[in-house]
Design a protein around this motif. Sequence first.
Motif, PDB file in Angstrom:
ATOM      1  N   ASP A   1      47.731  26.516  36.036  1.00  0.00           N
ATOM      2  CA  ASP A   1      47.627  27.509  35.136  1.00  0.00           C
ATOM      3  C   ASP A   1      46.473  28.441  35.245  1.00  0.00           C
ATOM      4  OD1 ASP A   1      49.807  26.569  34.138  1.00  0.00           O
ATOM      5  OD2 ASP A   1      48.962  25.447  32.385  1.00  0.00           O
ATOM      6  N   HIS A   2      45.061  27.690  35.592  1.00  0.00           N
ATOM      7  CA  HIS A   2      44.133  28.441  35.615  1.00  0.00           C
ATOM      8  C   HIS A   2      44.057  29.313  37.070  1.00  0.00           C
ATOM      9  CE1 HIS A   2      42.285  26.684  32.155  1.00  0.00           C
ATOM     10  NE2 HIS A   2      42.010  25.427  32.647  1.00  0.00           N
ATOM     11  N   GLY A   3      44.217  28.793  37.941  1.00  0.00           N
ATOM     12  CA  GLY A   3      44.662  29.440  39.339  1.00  0.00           C
ATOM     13  C   GLY A   3      45.671  30.561  39.230  1.00  0.00           C
ATOM     14  N   LEU A   4      46.539  30.505  38.459  1.00  0.00           N
ATOM     15  CA  LEU A   4      47.664  31.696  38.334  1.00  0.00           C
ATOM     16  C   LEU A   4      47.204  32.689  37.359  1.00  0.00           C
ATOM     17  CD1 LEU A   4      50.476  32.751  38.790  1.00  0.00           C
ATOM     18  CD2 LEU A   4      51.381  31.360  36.907  1.00  0.00           C
ATOM     19  N   THR A   5      46.190  32.139  36.219  1.00  0.00           N
ATOM     20  CA  THR A   5      45.676  33.159  35.413  1.00  0.00           C
ATOM     21  C   THR A   5      44.629  34.001  36.195  1.00  0.00           C
ATOM     22  OG1 THR A   5      45.875  31.705  33.578  1.00  0.00           O
ATOM     23  CG2 THR A   5      44.378  33.476  33.427  1.00  0.00           C
ATOM     24  N   PHE A   6      44.139  33.342  37.101  1.00  0.00           N
ATOM     25  CA  PHE A   6      42.954  34.201  37.882  1.00  0.00           C
ATOM     26  C   PHE A   6      43.774  35.145  38.749  1.00  0.00           C
ATOM     27  CE2 PHE A   6      39.044  33.451  40.416  1.00  0.00           C
ATOM     28  CZ  PHE A   6      38.132  33.911  39.419  1.00  0.00           C
ATOM     29  N   ALA A   7      44.903  34.822  39.335  1.00  0.00           N
ATOM     30  CA  ALA A   7      45.606  35.754  40.431  1.00  0.00           C
ATOM     31  C   ALA A   7      46.036  36.749  39.454  1.00  0.00           C
ATOM     32  CB  ALA A   7      46.830  34.865  41.144  1.00  0.00           C
ATOM     33  N   LEU A   8      46.933  36.042  38.498  1.00  0.00           N
ATOM     34  CA  LEU A   8      47.690  37.401  37.612  1.00  0.00           C
ATOM     35  C   LEU A   8      46.737  38.371  37.114  1.00  0.00           C
ATOM     36  CD1 LEU A   8      50.009  34.940  35.526  1.00  0.00           C
ATOM     37  CD2 LEU A   8      50.799  36.937  36.951  1.00  0.00           C
ATOM     38  N   TRP A   9      45.292  38.152  36.524  1.00  0.00           N
ATOM     39  CA  TRP A   9      44.521  39.172  36.201  1.00  0.00           C
ATOM     40  C   TRP A   9      44.124  39.712  37.217  1.00  0.00           C
ATOM     41  CZ3 TRP A   9      38.769  37.421  35.043  1.00  0.00           C
ATOM     42  CH2 TRP A   9      37.994  38.396  34.286  1.00  0.00           C
ATOM     43  N   ARG A  10      43.741  39.442  38.339  1.00  0.00           N
ATOM     44  CA  ARG A  10      43.337  40.379  39.516  1.00  0.00           C
ATOM     45  C   ARG A  10      44.506  41.375  39.693  1.00  0.00           C
ATOM     46  NH1 ARG A  10      43.084  43.700  42.385  1.00  0.00           N
ATOM     47  NH2 ARG A  10      42.160  44.142  44.265  1.00  0.00           N
ATOM     48  N   VAL A  11      45.701  40.826  39.817  1.00  0.00           N
ATOM     49  CA  VAL A  11      46.898  41.734  40.351  1.00  0.00           C
ATOM     50  C   VAL A  11      47.165  42.427  39.066  1.00  0.00           C
ATOM     51  CG1 VAL A  11      49.480  41.760  40.607  1.00  0.00           C
ATOM     52  CG2 VAL A  11      47.969  39.988  41.976  1.00  0.00           C
ATOM     53  N   LEU A  12      47.253  42.139  37.920  1.00  0.00           N
ATOM     54  CA  LEU A  12      47.372  43.231  36.876  1.00  0.00           C
ATOM     55  C   LEU A  12      46.143  44.326  36.608  1.00  0.00           C
ATOM     56  CD1 LEU A  12      48.601  40.796  34.039  1.00  0.00           C
ATOM     57  CD2 LEU A  12      49.874  42.494  35.473  1.00  0.00           C
ATOM     58  N   ALA A  13      45.194  43.978  37.261  1.00  0.00           N
ATOM     59  CA  ALA A  13      44.021  45.038  37.087  1.00  0.00           C
ATOM     60  C   ALA A  13      44.024  46.085  38.209  1.00  0.00           C
ATOM     61  CB  ALA A  13      42.734  44.137  37.007  1.00  0.00           C
ATOM     62  N   ASP A  14      44.830  45.710  39.327  1.00  0.00           N
ATOM     63  CA  ASP A  14      44.998  46.796  40.306  1.00  0.00           C
ATOM     64  C   ASP A  14      45.212  47.974  39.865  1.00  0.00           C
ATOM     65  OD1 ASP A  14      44.621  46.159  43.384  1.00  0.00           O
ATOM     66  OD2 ASP A  14      45.873  47.702  43.015  1.00  0.00           O
ATOM     67  N   PRO A  15      44.539  49.042  40.613  1.00  0.00           N
ATOM     68  CA  PRO A  15      44.896  50.520  40.266  1.00  0.00           C
ATOM     69  C   PRO A  15      46.320  50.846  40.733  1.00  0.00           C
ATOM     70  CG  PRO A  15      42.919  50.116  41.613  1.00  0.00           C
ATOM     71  CD  PRO A  15      43.528  49.070  41.698  1.00  0.00           C
ATOM     72  N   ASP A  16      46.968  50.348  41.619  1.00  0.00           N
ATOM     73  CA  ASP A  16      48.207  50.770  42.122  1.00  0.00           C
ATOM     74  C   ASP A  16      49.172  49.875  41.535  1.00  0.00           C
ATOM     75  OD1 ASP A  16      50.467  51.285  43.573  1.00  0.00           O
ATOM     76  OD2 ASP A  16      49.740  50.447  45.484  1.00  0.00           O
ATOM     77  N   PRO A  17      50.276  50.863  40.729  1.00  0.00           N
ATOM     78  CA  PRO A  17      51.381  50.117  40.028  1.00  0.00           C
ATOM     79  C   PRO A  17      52.292  49.325  40.602  1.00  0.00           C
ATOM     80  CG  PRO A  17      51.242  52.570  39.556  1.00  0.00           C
ATOM     81  CD  PRO A  17      50.229  52.292  40.687  1.00  0.00           C
ATOM     82  N   ALA A  18      52.470  49.673  41.906  1.00  0.00           N
ATOM     83  CA  ALA A  18      53.185  48.749  42.980  1.00  0.00           C
ATOM     84  C   ALA A  18      52.950  47.394  42.921  1.00  0.00           C
ATOM     85  CB  ALA A  18      53.398  49.285  44.468  1.00  0.00           C
ATOM     86  N   VAL A  19      51.448  47.297  43.137  1.00  0.00           N
ATOM     87  CA  VAL A  19      50.723  45.891  43.325  1.00  0.00           C
ATOM     88  C   VAL A  19      50.927  45.293  41.747  1.00  0.00           C
ATOM     89  CG1 VAL A  19      48.479  44.906  43.232  1.00  0.00           C
ATOM     90  CG2 VAL A  19      49.177  46.550  44.989  1.00  0.00           C
ATOM     91  N   ARG A  20      50.539  46.001  40.556  1.00  0.00           N
ATOM     92  CA  ARG A  20      50.789  45.594  39.385  1.00  0.00           C
ATOM     93  C   ARG A  20      52.291  44.813  39.110  1.00  0.00           C
ATOM     94  NH1 ARG A  20      47.747  49.988  37.667  1.00  0.00           N
ATOM     95  NH2 ARG A  20      49.225  51.008  36.723  1.00  0.00           N
ATOM     96  N   ALA A  21      53.241  45.491  39.685  1.00  0.00           N
ATOM     97  CA  ALA A  21      54.689  45.235  39.429  1.00  0.00           C
ATOM     98  C   ALA A  21      54.894  44.021  40.040  1.00  0.00           C
ATOM     99  CB  ALA A  21      55.510  46.259  39.953  1.00  0.00           C
ATOM    100  N   ARG A  22      54.063  43.434  41.202  1.00  0.00           N
ATOM    101  CA  ARG A  22      54.329  42.014  41.730  1.00  0.00           C
ATOM    102  C   ARG A  22      54.171  41.028  40.697  1.00  0.00           C
ATOM    103  NH1 ARG A  22      57.079  44.309  46.042  1.00  0.00           N
ATOM    104  NH2 ARG A  22      56.228  43.594  47.677  1.00  0.00           N
ATOM    105  N   ALA A  23      53.370  41.297  39.635  1.00  0.00           N
ATOM    106  CA  ALA A  23      53.254  40.257  38.777  1.00  0.00           C
ATOM    107  C   ALA A  23      54.359  39.788  37.584  1.00  0.00           C
ATOM    108  CB  ALA A  23      51.788  40.654  37.735  1.00  0.00           C
ATOM    109  N   ASN A  24      55.281  40.903  37.718  1.00  0.00           N
ATOM    110  CA  ASN A  24      56.395  40.748  36.756  1.00  0.00           C
ATOM    111  C   ASN A  24      57.207  39.458  37.095  1.00  0.00           C
ATOM    112  OD1 ASN A  24      56.183  42.902  34.880  1.00  0.00           O
ATOM    113  ND2 ASN A  24      56.568  44.262  36.325  1.00  0.00           N
ATOM    114  N   PRO A  25      57.699  39.208  38.384  1.00  0.00           N
ATOM    115  CA  PRO A  25      58.422  38.111  38.717  1.00  0.00           C
ATOM    116  C   PRO A  25      57.997  36.623  38.229  1.00  0.00           C
ATOM    117  CG  PRO A  25      58.644  39.645  40.468  1.00  0.00           C
ATOM    118  CD  PRO A  25      57.476  40.178  39.704  1.00  0.00           C
ATOM    119  N   PRO A  26      56.557  36.511  38.661  1.00  0.00           N
ATOM    120  CA  PRO A  26      56.067  35.089  38.268  1.00  0.00           C
ATOM    121  C   PRO A  26      55.947  34.964  36.598  1.00  0.00           C
ATOM    122  CG  PRO A  26      54.362  36.482  39.357  1.00  0.00           C
ATOM    123  CD  PRO A  26      55.670  37.174  39.713  1.00  0.00           C
TER     124      PRO A  26
END
Length: 228
Positions: free
Chosen positions: A130-155
């Motif tokens: 849970d903590h590792g996933l939160t860490f990863a989700l935070w980084r991906v959701l904070a990315d300037p690129d919408p295509a990168v942020r979109a990768r957080a939706n499936p998990p």
Amino acid sequence: MTVAGGKKTPGKRSAGGAAKGPRALPDPKGDAPLEELSRDALSVFLYVALLPEEARAIVKQLGLSVPGFRTEALSDVETCDVLADEIRAAPGTRAHVVEKLRAAFGGIPLPDVALDPPGADDLLAVGSSDHGLTFALWRVLADPDPAVRARANPPLERLVKDYYGPAPEGAKPREKKADAAERTAELEARLEQREKELEKERADGEARLSSARKKAEEQREKLQAWLK
């Protein structure tokens, strides 16, 4: 365009199409446009990212309420729902969540690494806990690129299914399936911790008793030697 060795010159147009410039880096403070997420995706992100007391503290700090219900009586999931609705309606309130994440993790992970969508997938894949996933989700959701942020939706969608599931028809609470098991595990962990503390207290007590006995023996020996 290529240079010696067959390598492409950075920033130049290649045969595959228009050249792309260097990828942007996220806000080093970890700000992320959380309001872009769907209500369920944002709610489940808050659920795994925040402790229950942290989510409730933010709800209280923002003065949020649910007509007909006491805020303190809401379940953990419902609290995250309320907070998610507020962030989607007033994006600036996401700062309270980001502040909690900074306090918990010290800062956004990989702030100096530019991600592309496959890199976002790899980062999310390593978040096994849970903590590792939160860490990863935070980084991906904070990315300037919408295509990168979109990768957080499936998990996040998988988490919605795993944690929330379909609410029974006509039922108001949308409680996490594993709540009872997790609370039992938490109580068992607390009990184990308390047993360790009691064991340490017993050990410390025995050590103090042994030390007192040793001092008494020494004093008795000194007294006998003086009497002689």
